[in-house]
Design a protein around this motif. Structure first.
Motif, PDB file in Angstrom:
ATOM      1  N   VAL A 196       0.843  -1.198   0.000  1.00  0.00           N
ATOM      2  CA  VAL A 196       0.000   0.000   0.000  1.00  0.00           C
ATOM      3  C   VAL A 196       0.876   1.245   0.000  1.00  0.00           C
ATOM      4  O   VAL A 196       0.630   2.202  -0.749  1.00  0.00           O
ATOM      5  CB  VAL A 196      -0.969  -0.004   1.201  1.00  0.00           C
ATOM      6  N   GLN A 197       1.909   1.262   0.834  1.00  0.00           N
ATOM      7  CA  GLN A 197       2.815   2.406   0.877  1.00  0.00           C
ATOM      8  C   GLN A 197       3.541   2.575  -0.449  1.00  0.00           C
ATOM      9  O   GLN A 197       3.710   3.711  -0.933  1.00  0.00           O
ATOM     10  CB  GLN A 197       3.823   2.249   2.010  1.00  0.00           C
TER      11      GLN A 197
ATOM     12  N   PHE B  17       2.448   1.588  -3.374  1.00  0.00           N
ATOM     13  CA  PHE B  17       1.454   2.054  -4.341  1.00  0.00           C
ATOM     14  C   PHE B  17       1.190   3.543  -4.181  1.00  0.00           C
ATOM     15  O   PHE B  17       1.143   4.297  -5.166  1.00  0.00           O
ATOM     16  CB  PHE B  17       0.154   1.261  -4.180  1.00  0.00           C
ATOM     17  N   LEU B  18       1.016   4.008  -2.945  1.00  0.00           N
ATOM     18  CA  LEU B  18       0.783   5.433  -2.704  1.00  0.00           C
ATOM     19  C   LEU B  18       1.997   6.274  -3.093  1.00  0.00           C
ATOM     20  O   LEU B  18       1.852   7.390  -3.602  1.00  0.00           O
ATOM     21  CB  LEU B  18       0.415   5.662  -1.244  1.00  0.00           C
TER      22      LEU B  18
ATOM     23  N   LEU C 147       2.006   6.443  -6.886  1.00  0.00           N
ATOM     24  CA  LEU C 147       0.908   7.313  -7.300  1.00  0.00           C
ATOM     25  C   LEU C 147       1.251   8.783  -7.051  1.00  0.00           C
ATOM     26  O   LEU C 147       1.007   9.640  -7.914  1.00  0.00           O
ATOM     27  CB  LEU C 147      -0.355   6.924  -6.529  1.00  0.00           C
ATOM     28  N   SER C 148       1.847   9.067  -5.904  1.00  0.00           N
ATOM     29  CA  SER C 148       2.249  10.431  -5.577  1.00  0.00           C
ATOM     30  C   SER C 148       3.321  10.929  -6.553  1.00  0.00           C
ATOM     31  O   SER C 148       3.269  12.077  -7.020  1.00  0.00           O
ATOM     32  CB  SER C 148       2.772  10.483  -4.146  1.00  0.00           C
TER      33      SER C 148
ATOM     34  N   LEU D 148       4.063  16.453  -3.204  1.00  0.00           N
ATOM     35  CA  LEU D 148       2.646  16.141  -3.005  1.00  0.00           C
ATOM     36  C   LEU D 148       1.818  17.401  -2.776  1.00  0.00           C
ATOM     37  O   LEU D 148       0.810  17.630  -3.452  1.00  0.00           O
ATOM     38  CB  LEU D 148       2.465  15.168  -1.832  1.00  0.00           C
TER      39      LEU D 148
END
Length: 120
Positions: free
Chosen positions: A4-5, A7-8, A11-12, A46
């Motif tokens: 998850v980290q 992926f984020l 994505l960021s 971000l």
């Protein structure tokens, strides 16, 4: 959790790259000069990207109309009502003339059809 980290993070990063390219390619950014937006996106990927997306991107302009006369304000109201009435009279007269010619043509075709099918 690591996925998850990751992926984020990806994505960021992708969002920051998109915003950076968008900021470089734009001609008229909003609220700040172009160089300030680029620096903000580079220093704060971000936060700067979100700020660019919400407050810096130029507003999309509608595509130009192929018929700009339709966009003219007040085009639906006649400039001179007497000329408008005369124009509508002429339009009705032309329509009646065309209708009469069409009906005469239809009668002529019908008569030709009757003459061709009648025994000689």
């Amino acid at each position: 959790m690591v996925k998850v980290q990751l992926f984020l993070g990806v994505l960021s990063f992708a969002f920051a790259v998109f915003c950076l390219i968008d900021a470089i390619g734009t001609t008229q950014p909003r609220n700040l000069p172009k160089w300030a937006w680029i620096v903000m996106i580079l220093l704060f990927p971000l936060l700067g990207s979100i700020a660019w997306f919400l407050a810096g991107r130029p507003r999309p302009t509608p595509p130009p109309s192929a018929f700009p006369e339709y966009d003219r304000p007040g085009r639906m109201s006649p400039g001179d009502p007497s000329k408008d009435e005369a124009f509508l009279r002429d339009v009705r007269a032309r329509a009646e003339e065309q209708r009469a010619r069409y009906q005469a043509e239809q009668r002529r075709k019908q008569q030709e059809g009757e003459e061709g099918s009648a025994p000689a």
